[in-house]
Design a protein around this motif. Structure first.
Motif, short mmCIF file in Angstrom:
data_model
loop_
_atom_site.label_atom_id
_atom_site.label_comp_id
_atom_site.label_asym_id
_atom_site.label_seq_id
_atom_site.Cartn_x
_atom_site.Cartn_y
_atom_site.Cartn_z
N ALA A 1 0.67 -1.11 -0.17
CA ALA A 1 0.08 0.00 0.14
C ALA A 1 0.73 1.38 0.04
O ALA A 1 2.00 1.25 0.77
CB ALA A 1 -0.96 0.00 1.27
N PRO A 2 0.59 2.18 -0.79
CA PRO A 2 1.32 3.54 -0.89
C PRO A 2 1.35 4.10 0.50
O PRO A 2 2.49 4.85 0.90
CB PRO A 2 0.63 4.30 -1.77
N ASP A 3 0.18 3.88 1.34
CA ASP A 3 0.51 4.62 2.74
C ASP A 3 0.69 3.92 3.88
O ASP A 3 0.27 3.99 5.15
CB ASP A 3 -0.95 5.40 2.99
N ALA A 4 1.30 2.67 3.44
CA ALA A 4 1.46 1.47 4.58
C ALA A 4 2.63 2.03 5.77
O ALA A 4 3.39 2.71 5.14
CB ALA A 4 2.21 0.30 3.76
N THR A 5 2.31 1.60 6.88
CA THR A 5 3.23 2.11 7.87
C THR A 5 4.59 1.54 7.73
O THR A 5 5.25 1.81 8.79
CB THR A 5 2.49 1.82 9.14
N SER B 1 -0.88 -5.07 7.44
CA SER B 1 -1.24 -3.41 7.11
C SER B 1 -0.41 -3.04 6.13
O SER B 1 -0.50 -1.78 5.59
CB SER B 1 -0.77 -2.63 8.61
N CYS B 2 0.84 -3.58 5.84
CA CYS B 2 1.50 -3.22 4.60
C CYS B 2 0.88 -3.53 3.56
O CYS B 2 1.20 -2.82 2.36
CB CYS B 2 2.82 -4.28 4.49
N HIS B 3 -0.30 -4.39 3.30
CA HIS B 3 -1.08 -4.41 2.11
C HIS B 3 -2.35 -3.35 2.25
O HIS B 3 -3.10 -3.63 1.28
CB HIS B 3 -1.53 -5.63 1.95
N GLY B 4 -2.56 -2.86 3.51
CA GLY B 4 -3.62 -2.11 3.89
C GLY B 4 -4.87 -2.66 3.48
O GLY B 4 -5.15 -4.09 3.97
N ASN C 1 -6.92 -6.85 0.36
CA ASN C 1 -6.80 -8.22 0.74
C ASN C 1 -6.35 -9.31 -0.14
O ASN C 1 -6.63 -10.19 0.29
CB ASN C 1 -8.13 -8.45 1.79
N SER C 2 -5.99 -8.82 -1.22
CA SER C 2 -5.97 -9.64 -2.41
C SER C 2 -4.57 -10.87 -2.14
O SER C 2 -4.92 -11.89 -2.44
CB SER C 2 -5.57 -8.94 -3.59
N ALA C 3 -3.78 -10.31 -1.37
CA ALA C 3 -2.89 -11.30 -1.23
C ALA C 3 -3.15 -12.51 -0.31
O ALA C 3 -2.89 -13.72 -0.38
CB ALA C 3 -1.31 -10.80 -0.76
N THR C 4 -3.77 -12.03 0.84
CA THR C 4 -4.48 -13.15 1.61
C THR C 4 -5.42 -13.86 1.06
O THR C 4 -5.24 -15.12 1.07
CB THR C 4 -5.06 -12.26 2.93
N GLU C 5 -6.29 -13.22 0.31
CA GLU C 5 -7.33 -14.05 -0.39
C GLU C 5 -6.83 -15.12 -1.56
O GLU C 5 -7.09 -16.20 -1.60
CB GLU C 5 -8.12 -12.96 -1.24
#
Length: 278
Positions: free
Chosen positions: A26-30, A60-63, A66-70
């Motif tokens: 995610a561009p805004d990942a913490t 949270s790195c993917h915000g 949820n595609s990677a988890t899915e």
């Protein structure tokens, strides 16, 4: 402990990262992982230990994507489930879609390094919408505030799962007020606890002898609402990265009886995550 885990044993807390060329961060990942942790590596790790089932927790790195988890669930739909990160205004149609894809709950972070916390009234409103799906809330938080958070969320209609033994300080001992407060929360049958994260609460390092008594007490006292996971690939870890083989070996110390391991690794996850229903 026996050489093999019980049939259907579950790793109830882990993550996948990337691969970033297919699932960008995610561009805004913490935080951005230094290296990817793709599903193939997770499958290989679980398979090597005899962990047939698994719960992949959205990072949270993917915000909110949820595609990677899915994708990790989709390859093993019978034995893998997911926990999503979602905005509280998510559409009901998306909730139903994620449920059909194998998601079983929503995680909320109350850690400063993971961004601003979601207002509790918004989470409770979402809880009322996920209740018909038999989902639950999962809470990862600063121990200074998480007991109050869980007390409020437990007034809602769905179970609440506390991550990583509440992230308390193991060096303060079993009788510390914070742990006693967690135990009082667990007197509510809607509250669950993950006995993952002994490595995160320990001040001694492996084999985390200061943290083991907390996990063992939770298994002994609340055996029908505890879950185990290894937290692979151990994101944002302050100390040495744990040896996953050692974490599996330590299950025998925190759940020394066959009945305790059956509940911790098989029966409890099957009930909460509804394995085998896809």
């Amino acid at each position: 402990m026996e050489k093999t885990l019980p049939e259907g044993a579950c790793n109830a807390h882990c993550h996948v990262f990337g691969p970033r060329d297919r699932f960008p961060y995610a561009p805004d990942a913490t935080f951005i992982p230094e290296t990817d942790a793709p599903k193939q590596a997770l499958y290989a790790l679980n398979d090597s230990f005899g962990l047939q089932r698994c719960v992949v927790v959205q990072s949270s790195c993917h915000g909110f994507d949820n595609s990677a988890t899915e994708d990790a669930i989709a390859t093993r739909p019978r034995d893998y489930r997911g926990i999503a990160l979602l905005p509280t205004a998510v559409a009901d149609a998306e909730l139903r879609r994620l449920d059909a894809a194998g998601f079983r709950g929503v995680r909320f972070n109350f850690m400063k390094h993971l961004g601003a916390a979601t207002p509790l009234d918004e989470i409770l409103a979402l809880a009322r919408r996920i209740a018909p799906l038999n989902w639950h809330l999962q809470v990862h938080g600063d121990p200074a505030i998480v007991t109050a958070v869980v007390q409020t969320l437990a007034t809602g209609p769905v179970p609440v799962v506390i991550d990583h033994i509440g992230r308390l300080d193991a060096s303060a001992g079993l009788h510390q007020p914070l742990f006693q407060a967690f135990c009082r929360l667990l007197d509510n049958p809607k509250v669950w606890m993950k006995v993952s994260g002994m490595d995160r609460i320990s001040k001694r390092g492996p084999p985390y002898e200061d943290a083991q008594p907390f996990a063992r007490h939770l298994v002994e006292s609340f055996g029908d609402r505890v879950l185990w996971g290894n937290d692979w690939p151990h994101p944002n870890h302050a100390g040495p990265i744990p040896d996953d083989a050692q974490l599996v070996q330590l299950i025998g110390r925190i759940a020394p009886t066959v009945a305790q391991r059956q509940a911790l690794l098989v029966d409890n996850p099957a009930r909460l995550y509804r394995f085998g229903d896809l």
